[in-house]
Enzyme design. Structure first.
Site, PDB file in Angstrom:
ATOM      1  N   GLY A 143       0.830  -1.200   0.000  1.00  0.00           N
ATOM      2  CA  GLY A 143       0.000   0.000   0.000  1.00  0.00           C
ATOM      3  C   GLY A 143       0.862   1.246   0.000  1.00  0.00           C
ATOM      4  N   CYS A 144       0.319   2.323   0.505  1.00  0.00           N
ATOM      5  CA  CYS A 144       1.038   3.597   0.510  1.00  0.00           C
ATOM      6  C   CYS A 144       2.301   3.549   1.358  1.00  0.00           C
ATOM      7  CB  CYS A 144       0.114   4.708   1.003  1.00  0.00           C
ATOM      8  SG  CYS A 144      -1.248   5.038  -0.136  1.00  0.00           S
ATOM      9  N   ALA A 145       2.370   2.637   2.318  1.00  0.00           N
ATOM     10  CA  ALA A 145       3.558   2.521   3.172  1.00  0.00           C
ATOM     11  C   ALA A 145       4.776   2.061   2.386  1.00  0.00           C
ATOM     12  CB  ALA A 145       3.289   1.560   4.324  1.00  0.00           C
ATOM     13  N   GLY A 146       4.576   1.462   1.212  1.00  0.00           N
ATOM     14  CA  GLY A 146       5.697   1.015   0.390  1.00  0.00           C
ATOM     15  C   GLY A 146       6.636   2.148   0.023  1.00  0.00           C
ATOM     16  N   GLY A 147       6.094   3.342  -0.154  1.00  0.00           N
ATOM     17  CA  GLY A 147       6.917   4.491  -0.490  1.00  0.00           C
ATOM     18  C   GLY A 147       7.809   4.943   0.652  1.00  0.00           C
TER      19      GLY A 147
END
Length: 148
Positions: A143-147
């Site tokens: 999800g967005c935490a990958g960034g």
């Protein structure tokens, strides 16, 4: 014994999709899209109102997303545009850093917008002159935490 150099961030580059919308415009589109379900519209609007995002970018005009709901169709567009935008950003980052693609040891990618297998860096390996030994590290399903 390995003589690998430490990792370093030398330059960043951004490749943005062509369509840009203010958060107010996005809220308006979503409210209209969910007009027949006021409860869902209110919940979606509350999330968007507190997202602290000023501008959103899309690869197709907003109307396209309302008319094209097939996951297969959307993911095909995602794949095509992901490759195009990542190649542009990679070329710009390499040029800005003054680094040849041949000297890159690792390519890391992440996205929470779509899914593609093989991942985007596999396509970049064939479009830019990276060495065959360049390692690839896709960060998927984060999800967005990958960034981060």
């Amino acid at each position: 014994m390995s003589h690998a150099l430490p990792a370093a961030l030398l330059h960043t580059a951004i490749a943005l999709p062509p369509y840009a919308y203010s958060q107010a415009e996005v809220r308006e589109v979503v409210r209209a899209w969910l007009a027949d379900d006021p409860e869902r519209a209110a919940k979606a609007d509350a999330v968007l109102a507190h997202a602290q995002i000023e501008r959103r970018y899309t690869v197709r005009p907003a109307e396209w997303y309302l008319a094209h709901t097939s996951l297969t169709e959307r993911n095909a567009v995602y794949r095509e545009e992901m490759i195009r935008l990542c190649e542009q950003a990679a070329r710009d980052a390499l040029a800005g850093a003054g680094v040849a693609a041949e000297s890159v040891g690792l390519i890391v990618s992440t996205s929470c917008t779509g899914l593609m297998i093989p991942s985007v860096e596999a396509y970049l390996m064939n479009r830019l002159p990276f060495r065959a030994e360049t390692r690839r590290q896709p960060l998927t399903a984060l999800g967005c935490a990958g960034g981060a």
